[in-house]
Motif scaffolding. Structure first.
Motif, mmCIF file in Angstrom:
data_model
loop_
_atom_site.group_PDB
_atom_site.id
_atom_site.type_symbol
_atom_site.label_atom_id
_atom_site.label_comp_id
_atom_site.label_asym_id
_atom_site.label_seq_id
_atom_site.Cartn_x
_atom_site.Cartn_y
_atom_site.Cartn_z
ATOM 1 N N GLU A 123 0.843 -1.185 0.000
ATOM 2 C CA GLU A 123 0.000 0.000 0.000
ATOM 3 C C GLU A 123 0.879 1.236 0.000
ATOM 4 O O GLU A 123 2.072 1.158 0.314
ATOM 5 N N VAL A 134 1.454 -4.328 3.191
ATOM 6 C CA VAL A 134 0.300 -4.117 4.065
ATOM 7 C C VAL A 134 0.494 -4.929 5.348
ATOM 8 O O VAL A 134 0.915 -6.076 5.301
ATOM 9 N N ASP A 136 -1.412 -6.112 8.987
ATOM 10 C CA ASP A 136 -2.670 -6.095 9.773
ATOM 11 C C ASP A 136 -2.369 -6.469 11.213
ATOM 12 O O ASP A 136 -1.217 -6.620 11.602
ATOM 13 N N VAL B 246 -3.287 -1.415 8.942
ATOM 14 C CA VAL B 246 -4.628 -1.608 8.391
ATOM 15 C C VAL B 246 -5.644 -1.989 9.471
ATOM 16 O O VAL B 246 -6.798 -1.559 9.442
ATOM 17 N N HIS B 315 -12.432 -2.172 4.083
ATOM 18 C CA HIS B 315 -11.023 -1.788 4.237
ATOM 19 C C HIS B 315 -10.725 -0.627 3.306
ATOM 20 O O HIS B 315 -11.282 -0.545 2.222
ATOM 21 N N GLU B 317 -7.236 1.141 1.712
ATOM 22 C CA GLU B 317 -5.775 1.093 1.639
ATOM 23 C C GLU B 317 -5.267 2.120 0.637
ATOM 24 O O GLU B 317 -5.882 2.342 -0.410
#
Lengths: 136, 379
Positions: A123, A134, A136, B246, B315, B317
């Motif tokens: 990202e 990315v 999480d 995230v 989500h 991004e």
């Protein structure tokens, strides 16, 4: 066209050319060191959630995972977990039909027999003006 | 980013010896690996004790070495490359510096010759200050050439060559000695300006990252506090853009609700598409501009809005605004393009592929699946 599977932020791409695959991962380690769950094959770890994309231990003897060899200069400052290249697999060979990849927040997916490269989606951080994987 | 220099006293000694005794047309070969790139340097002795160095590497599209990149004598080293583009630096300058003929500037090494016990560092490795601290017997540590030396680091705009503490963007015909001291008296204005620009860009990048990290840490702290006390009143919708993780971002989206976020934001939908029964929207959102000396308070940024097909969670991004953020070419204007960028496929696109993408977008359609491999299963 490439055959691809995706579970959340993990992209699994089938590599049909055995010779090219062997060459690409020639220098990689076949051993799985410092696995968080000793007998599972992990494709990606979660930094905050602690969740991971992984094959269940009962299936892992039919999966070869390839890990980039760590040298003493390696570090990964993008994560609070430090260097994780020896936990996360960069490629896998599925030796039997229909192995199942699990994750706590995504439905399981079935991966047929074959060689696969693993990629984590990226990202763009518009605040820092830089791209990164990315987390999480 | 600095480059590790593996100082090789034996190679230096051997090469200097060759320079002193070689006759015209005799040659000497050295090689070095940078990542997967194998570079070979070969020196051919010319007139008056001056050798020309040519370099070839495995990835060069030309198999022949072309013109010489260095002119070397026992007193000086001169960069004579006619190609001054910044990628040429990588091959001819970084490679040459990393040959280890001159040690890294002001760095310490382990002298294995006087060590009769096992010290876990190779003798050609420049020690970090932390590693120096960890070695108990300080007598094994030495600074070759009294600390004189060279270095090279890559900043976004160019490679900077460190000549005994003085960092400059390399320029044609620059000359330095075997201790790394710059011999050339007059530095061209182009090099001076490029060096100043490099430092400015570096300062700005660091400042941007520092601000972004500080903002992220602040919001994460607030978020954790809010979770603990179940009181989110301290958090605002705009805080979402400062979060780098995230999961944190999704948590805040869940708290505010996508509808409320959309209402508060200044944005528009650039493009929408349904892929594998999943809906995607490419948003252009106005976010705070953290660039130093920013003229505008806000700037536009691409974000991809998508739904986790398993949990139904939304989500968001960040996606780059352009395929090449450096040159700001090929704006990312469609969901397919955004997904291809997200998956890293755009790195493999050829100029022909990019031209095909431009045609698709000009016709108002999304990119073809040849350019973006749609997964058979997405969960």
């Amino acid at each position: 066209m490439k055959i691809r599977y995706q579970q959340g932020d993990v992209i699994i791409t089938k590599e049909d050319d055995q010779a090219k695959f062997n060459k690409e991962y020639e220098g990689y380690s076949f051993e799985r060191k410092e696995n968080v769950k000793k007998d599972s094959v992990v494709l990606a770890l979660g930094e905050v959630t602690g969740h991971s994309h992984q094959f269940k231990p009962e299936e892992t003897d039919m999966i070869v995972s390839y890990h980039q060899k760590r040298n003493r200069y390696d570090h990964d400052s993008s994560t609070s977990m430090g260097y994780i290249g020896d936990i996360e697999a960069q490629a896998i060979s599925v030796l039997d039909e229909d192995m199942t990849l699990y994750h706590e927040e995504h439905a399981p997916i079935t991966i047929p027999k074959g060689n696969y490269s693993i990629r984590i989606v990226r990202e763009f951080d518009h605040m820092a003006q830089t791209s990164r994987r990315v987390w999480d | 980013m600095g480059s590790q220099i593996n100082y090789s006293p034996k190679r230096r000694e051997s090469f200097l010896k060759w320079l002193a005794i070689a006759k015209k047309d005799e040659s000497y070969t050295m090689d070095y690996d940078i990542g997967h790139r194998h570079t070979i340097f070969f020196a051919i002795m010319g007139n008056k004790g001056k050798a020309k160095i040519y370099n070839v590497n495995k990835w060069a599209w030309k198999s022949e070495p072309g013109s010489a990149t260095w002119l070397i004598s026992k007193d000086s080293i001169q960069w004579v490359s006619s190609n001054e583009n910044k990628w040429n630096y990588t091959d001819s300058i970084r490679g040459f510096v990393r040959l280890g003929l001159i040690p890294a500037y002001n760095k310490s090494y382990v002298n294995k010759k006087i060590v009769d016990k096992d010290i876990p560092y190779p003798d050609n490795y420049a020690l970090t200050s932390k590693e120096i601290d960890s070695i108990k017997d300080k007598s094994v540590i030495y600074k070759p050439l009294d600390g004189d030396g060279i270095g090279i680091r890559y900043l976004r705009q160019a490679h900077l060559l460190n000549l005994n503490g003085k960092e400059i963007v390399p320029f044609r015909n620059m000359k330095f000695d075997w201790n790394g001291n710059l011999i050339t008296k007059i530095i061209p204005a182009a090099s001076k300006n490029a060096t100043a620009e490099c430092f400015k860009e570096d300062r700005d990048t660091k400042s941007r990252r520092r601000k972004a990290n500080a903002a992220n840490n602040k919001i994460v702290y607030k978020l954790k506090k809010a979770q603990k006390n179940n009181d989110y009143s301290d958090l605002k919708v705009n805080d979402i853009w400062y979060l780098t993780n995230v999961t944190h971002r999704t948590e805040l989206i869940n708290h505010f609700g996508m509808e409320n976020i959309i209402k508060e934001l200044d944005y528009y939908v650039k493009h929408k598409n349904t892929i594998n029964n999943n809906e995607y929207e490419l948003l252009s959102v106005k976010i705070p501009d953290l660039t130093p000396n920013a003229i505008e308070q806000e700037r536009e940024a691409n974000y991809l809005k998508m739904t986790n097909p398993t949990t139904g969670e939304i989500h968001i991004e960040g996606v780059a605004n352009f395929l090449s953020n450096w040159s700001e070419t090929d704006p990312i204007n469609s969901v397919g393009m955004a997904l291809a960028w997200r998956n890293g496929d755009t790195n493999d696109w050829s100029e022909q592929d990019k031209s095909q993408v431009r045609s698709y977008l000009a016709e108002g359609s999304d990119i073809d699946t040849d350019l973006y491999a749609i997964p058979r299963t997405i969960t």
